[in-house]
Design a protein around this motif. Structure first.
Motif, mmCIF file in Angstrom:
data_model
loop_
_atom_site.group_PDB
_atom_site.id
_atom_site.type_symbol
_atom_site.label_atom_id
_atom_site.label_comp_id
_atom_site.label_asym_id
_atom_site.label_seq_id
_atom_site.Cartn_x
_atom_site.Cartn_y
_atom_site.Cartn_z
ATOM 1 N N LYS A 14 0.828 -1.208 0.000
ATOM 2 C CA LYS A 14 0.000 0.000 0.000
ATOM 3 C C LYS A 14 0.861 1.255 0.000
ATOM 4 O O LYS A 14 0.525 2.252 -0.634
ATOM 5 N N SER A 15 1.971 1.196 0.708
ATOM 6 C CA SER A 15 2.852 2.360 0.774
ATOM 7 C C SER A 15 3.632 2.561 -0.519
ATOM 8 O O SER A 15 3.950 3.692 -0.901
ATOM 9 N N TYR A 16 3.937 1.438 -1.178
ATOM 10 C CA TYR A 16 4.766 1.501 -2.401
ATOM 11 C C TYR A 16 4.154 0.580 -3.460
ATOM 12 O O TYR A 16 4.463 -0.606 -3.534
ATOM 13 N N ASN A 17 3.278 1.159 -4.296
ATOM 14 C CA ASN A 17 2.589 0.375 -5.320
ATOM 15 C C ASN A 17 3.552 -0.270 -6.317
ATOM 16 O O ASN A 17 3.213 -1.266 -6.951
ATOM 17 N N GLU A 18 4.757 0.302 -6.457
ATOM 18 C CA GLU A 18 5.739 -0.256 -7.404
ATOM 19 C C GLU A 18 6.069 -1.702 -7.080
ATOM 20 O O GLU A 18 6.421 -2.488 -7.958
#
Length: 238
Positions: A14-18
């Protein structure tokens, strides 16, 4: 256990979609060894394995290059670790650069070899250094003649830079030389095994070119051991 792994994985994603688009974003659960359960975030030759239960309530993040650990951090700061994961796994920053960006990182000895494109050489050298340190510790506790012979032979072989060309390991006190990329070797693969007998004597067992031989001789590199090591060096690193 799996629920906690899934929660941590979800928070990172969630914090880093990558991270959703990398080669591997999976959970591995080891029912009999909780501390080995982990989240793997991997893209090509870079990865981060997260161990939430590694003998602590603080997750451990192990950052790898070609499946070889380069540095690790224990932290509860998911966002900070996410930044490091993005930089290491996706952007593939070199060790010296990522250490500058994140000063809390402590690189291990292999980092410089991987950065210079000499990862295998570094892994081989590390195998010799670790084993030599282990034998030195054993000698400091209870000196055995065989252990002295091992260290003496290792030093002779390191003078010929063989620590850069061969992996060394032990199995039930038997000294093993191989061209194996990683620890753990099939007995049928090319290798040299040495049993130290005391009184400066050793028995050498070799399996080269599908031929098994053995010979007892003096503990020294020059001579028979040197000849068969040269044969072993003709094998490809696998």
């Amino acid at each position: 256990m799996k629920e906690e792994l899934e929660l941590l994985q979800s928070e990172l994603n969630k914090s880093y979609n990558e991270l959703l688009n990398i080669e591997s974003n999976k959970i591995t659960v080891e029912p009999d060894f909780t501390f080995e359960s982990n989240i793997e975030l991997k893209d090509k030759d870079r990865s981060c394995k997260i161990y939430p239960f590694f003998f602590s309530e603080i997750p451990k993040y192990v950052f790898e290059w070609d499946d070889c650990p380069i540095f690790e951090i224990s932290s509860t700061d998911i966002k900070r670790q996410g930044e490091i994961i993005i930089d290491w796994v996706l952007e593939k920053s070199i060790p010296s650069k990522i250490q500058t960006q994140f000063p809390e990182i402590e690189l291990n000895e292999l980092a410089k070899y991987y950065e210079n494109g000499e990862g295998i050489k570094g892994e081989f050298i590390e195998s010799w250094n670790i084993l030599e340190e282990d034998y030195n510790q054993r000698l400091s506790i209870e000196p055995y003649e065989q252990d002295r012979d091992v260290i003496r032979l290792m030093k002779e072989m390191k003078d010929f830079k063989l620590d850069e060309l061969l992996r060394v390991g032990t199995q039930l006190s038997v000294f093993i030389l191989s061209r194996s990329r990683r620890h753990g070797i099939d007995e049928n693969k090319p290798q040299i095994r040495i049993a130290f007998l005391g009184a400066s004597r050793m028995k050498i067992y070799s399996n080269l070119k599908n031929k098994k031989k053995s010979l007892e001789c003096e503990v020294k590199y020059e001579g028979y051991l040197e000849r068969i090591v040269k044969e072993l060096l003709k094998e490809k690193i696998k």
